[in-house]
Design a protein around this motif. Structure first.
Motif, PDB file in Angstrom:
ATOM      1  N   ASN A 291       0.819  -1.218   0.000  1.00 36.92           N
ATOM      2  CA  ASN A 291       0.000   0.000   0.000  1.00 36.92           C
ATOM      3  C   ASN A 291       0.851   1.266   0.000  1.00 36.92           C
ATOM      4  N   ASP A 292       2.179   1.124   0.006  1.00 41.26           N
ATOM      5  CA  ASP A 292       3.070   2.268  -0.198  1.00 41.26           C
ATOM      6  C   ASP A 292       3.156   2.582  -1.688  1.00 41.26           C
TER       7      ASP A 292
ATOM      8  N   ARG B 158      -0.686   5.004   0.760  1.00 41.05           N
ATOM      9  CA  ARG B 158       0.026   6.220   1.167  1.00 41.05           C
ATOM     10  C   ARG B 158       1.222   6.418   0.250  1.00 41.05           C
TER      11      ARG B 158
END
Length: 306
Positions: free
Chosen positions: A6-7, A69
């Motif tokens: 999710n980075d 993010r």
């Protein structure tokens, strides 16, 4: 350092006719719907260019998926560059020592890394493209000019000033008294611009690299000789690079490499002819597998891979 999936990285690519921004995943993919483009060009003012950077950066960041993010930003630019974050693209003379790293960091609120676009191309191909698994390699774009980047011992080679990897400015022959050294360079001899100019000097009537490729593929003798001159010049440059840093693989992109069916094979076949050392004749030569996504993927790799 590993990153959770999710980075994301914000990637920016700056060239002479356009700039782009997108989001890149930790496994080297562009996030769907995050890619945005704006024009550049010599006719645009500094303020116009800065506004275009702001537009594409904000548009890319607006596409962050729920739960993800953005952890950093990478910028690839036509050169030269000045580390840590200034650029002076030769084809954008209005930007001289322009603090693009600071601009992108201020717009995004992210730590920002700046490198040459050729270096980003090499990083992308070594990360998720045709050079994956290679520890020592070079990636080359043969287009209007010749741009490139080097991977050495598994790491992107940036150099003292940030400008390592300029294969296009290597000299292929002796420079006559009073001659412009650029006339002897890889770029002048092998690029689309240089190859078309040579073909026209031999009586060819076309005007573009695309026409030259089409004519060569239809059997045009001057066009074929012109492209052979390009592939042989590039092979000479490659054996010199291989002798210097012991590369094992090459990735080629650009209109000639991807548009002319015989280009990559001709380069590979010519390596033996021009090699002085046995190991320089055994390079593995590939077509780029990432195409026009490579500059942005590589810019994202500045966050995840450098």
């Amino acid at each position: 350092m590993s990153h959770p999936m999710n980075d994301l990285a914000l990637a920016v690519d700056i060239g002479g006719t356009k700039l782009e921004a997108a989001l890149v995943t930790p496994d080297g993919r562009l996030v769907e719907g995050s890619r945005h483009r704006a024009p550049t060009g010599r006719e645009r003012s500094v303020e116009n260019l800065d506004a275009s950077v702001a537009d594409v950066v904000r548009a890319a960041l607006a596409a962050v998926p729920d739960g993800a993010r953005v952890v950093g930003a990478g910028v690839g630019s036509a050169g030269p560059v000045s580390l840590p974050g200034a650029i002076s693209p030769l084809n954008l003379p209005q930007w001289r020592e322009h603090p693009i790293g600071e601009r992108v960091a201020a717009l995004s609120g992210l730590p920002t890394t700046v490198r040459l676009d050729g270096q980003c191309f090499a990083l992308a191909e070594a990360w998720s493209g045709s050079l994956a698994g290679s520890q020592n390699a070079i990636a080359i774009v043969v287009s209007t000019g010749v741009g490139s980047g080097l991977i050495v011992d598994g790491h992107l080679l940036s150099g003292r000033t940030g400008n390592a990897g300029h294969l296009g400015q290597m000299l292929l022959r002796d420079v006559a008294e009073g001659e412009d050294p650029a006339d002897a360079s890889v770029e002048r001899i092998c690029s689309g611009t240089g190859t078309v100019a040579w073909a026209r000097s031999q009586g060819w009537a076309g005007t573009s690299g695309e026409e030259l490729v089409a004519d060569a593929q239809s059997g045009g003798e001057i066009a074929r000789r012109a492209l052979r001159r390009s592939t042989h010049g590039l092979a000479q440059a490659l054996v010199s690079v291989a002798a210097l840093v012991d590369i094992e693989a090459v990735s080629l992109a650009g209109g000639f490499a991807l548009g002319y069916a015989g280009y990559v094979d001709d380069v590979a076949a010519a390596l033996e002819r021009f090699s002085v050392l046995p190991h320089t004749a055994t390079l593995s030569v590939h077509r780029s597998s990432l195409g026009t996504d490579a500059p942005l993927i590589g810019a994202g790799g500045l966050v995840f891979r450098v």
